[in-house]
Design a protein around this motif. Structure first.
Motif, short mmCIF file in Angstrom:
data_model
loop_
_atom_site.label_atom_id
_atom_site.label_comp_id
_atom_site.label_asym_id
_atom_site.label_seq_id
_atom_site.Cartn_x
_atom_site.Cartn_y
_atom_site.Cartn_z
N GLN A 18 0.83 -1.21 0.00
CA GLN A 18 0.00 0.00 0.00
C GLN A 18 0.87 1.27 0.00
N PHE A 19 1.89 1.29 0.84
CA PHE A 19 2.77 2.46 0.92
C PHE A 19 3.50 2.64 -0.41
N LYS A 20 3.95 1.53 -0.96
CA LYS A 20 4.72 1.63 -2.22
C LYS A 20 3.85 2.17 -3.36
N SER A 21 2.57 1.80 -3.34
CA SER A 21 1.72 2.28 -4.44
C SER A 21 1.20 3.70 -4.17
N SER A 22 1.27 4.16 -2.91
CA SER A 22 0.70 5.48 -2.60
C SER A 22 1.76 6.57 -2.41
N LEU A 23 2.98 6.18 -2.11
CA LEU A 23 4.02 7.18 -1.82
C LEU A 23 5.10 7.12 -2.90
N ASP A 24 5.82 8.23 -3.04
CA ASP A 24 6.94 8.24 -4.00
C ASP A 24 8.28 7.97 -3.32
N ILE A 25 8.32 8.15 -2.01
CA ILE A 25 9.60 8.00 -1.31
C ILE A 25 9.90 6.52 -1.00
#
Ligand code: FMN
Length: 331
Positions: free
Chosen positions: A96-103
């Motif tokens: 989820q974080f990887k698909s929602s964040l760029d960092i």
């Protein structure tokens, strides 16, 4: 324009401000706020070996009682509906974080034994973690265990993982080694791409009424950063791995000092819990202004310029002129 970018664990980061594991890095909302405020990467809260072990035991009990057909037995414990939730939800969170964040998103494992971690490490990598921080939160309380045995636990765990995963692994260490510098060299030789210096051990307290030991967590203060700054200064130039400064980095000046002695990034936790995720933007702005005022063009240019290998008086870092300091008290 000042170039704040830095390299950490082989990742090119926009600036050296990285929130370390905390409840703020565990929820997408606050993670987004951290990114919006300027965080250049984040470390997820740890996945705990003991939590996974507990789940496994529950599953074993369940399978065992089913095999015996003792559903009514007192010891029968149903497997909770969310069985497997710890690892599964951790993997989901990475995705989820990887698909929602760029960092970049750095996963964190907390444990001391290799068993189980190799598969887990692989899964974290597959879920998309950009790197893995190992937090070996281990109190060497056994009087029969030598320092070498304790160190070998760290080295073995790291070596086992490195054999099976290709993302960079960094070790979050405490300062409680006989030779911190030697330990860092050994970790580098065993394949660590970085170290986070230093973990804070939380000190249990005693309740004087119940005489029970009670857990106690206190946020850090700026003073704690000096221990980290000293050790990073001693190490930079002598080891060839990424260094994150962690523990006591509250003021922009603390962060600047860590960079001057050679940290690649500063990890931030207490300061963000106290001031909120948006505080990163103020720190970033103040860092930029300081570099500008002191005529640095980039973080890379300032990084390590006051480490021991570059310091005018290297002995001052090692001994800190102990006698002089003691005698100066009260003057
Ligand atoms: C509430 C809380 C939760 C934390 N959770 C974790 C964790 O899950 N894994 C970990 O490695 N460190 C954890 N830490 C430690 C922080 O990441 C950090 O290393 C430590 O607080 C020192 O940094 P600071 O002085 O900026 O707070 C936690 C700290 C706090 C205060």
């Amino acid at each position: 324009m000042i170039d704040l970018s830095t390299e950490y664990l082989g990742l090119k980061l926009d600036n050296p401000l990285v929130p370390s594991s905390s409840p703020l890095t565990g929820e997408l909302d606050s993670a987004r706020q951290l990114e919006d405020a300027g965080a250049s990467a984040l470390v997820l809260p740890s996945l705990f070996e003991e939590a996974i072990e507990q789940e496994q035991k529950q599953l074993e009990r369940f399978v065992h009682s089913q095999a015996l057909g003792h559903y009514e037995a007192l010891s029968y414990q149903p497997v909770p509906e969310d069985y497997g939730s710890e690892l599964d939800s951790y993997l989901e969170r990475i995705q989820q974080f990887k698909s929602s964040l760029d960092i970049p998103v750095i996963a964190s494992l907390n444990g001391i034994s290799s068993s189980g971690w190799i598969d887990t490490g692989r899964e974290l990598q597959q879920a998309g973690a950009d790197a893995l921080e190992l937090n070996v939160y281990y109190i060497a309380a056994d009087p029969g265990a030598s320092g070498e045995e304790v160190e070998n636990r760290y080295l073995q765990l790291l070596a086992d993982l490195r054999e099976h995963i290709s993302i960079p692994v960094t070790m979050k260490l405490s300062s409680q080694f006989s030779s911190v510098a030697n330990m860092v060299v050994k970790l580098q030789q065993a394949g660590a791409r970085g170290v986070s210096l230093f973990n804070r051990f939380y000190q249990p307290d005693i309740d004087l009424e119940s005489l029970e030991i009670k857990p106690h967590i206190e946020l850090s203060s700026s003073m704690e950063s000096l221990l980290r700054i000293r050790w990073i200064a001693l190490l930079r130039g002598r080891v060839d791995l990424s260094i994150a400064a962690t523990g006591g980095f509250h003021q922009t000046h603390d962060i600047i000092k860590a960079l001057l002695v050679g940290a690649d990034v500063t990890h931030l936790c207490s300061v963000l819990l106290q001031n909120g995720p948006q505080h990163i933007s103020l720190l970033k702005q103040q860092l930029d202004s300081w570099l500008h005022e002191h005529e640095y063009e980039s973080v890379t240019q300032m990084k390590g310029s006051v480490s021991q290998s570059c310091a005018i008086n290297p002995a001052a870092l090692e001994h800190c002129n102990y006698m002089h300091v003691i005698r100066s008290y009260g003057r």
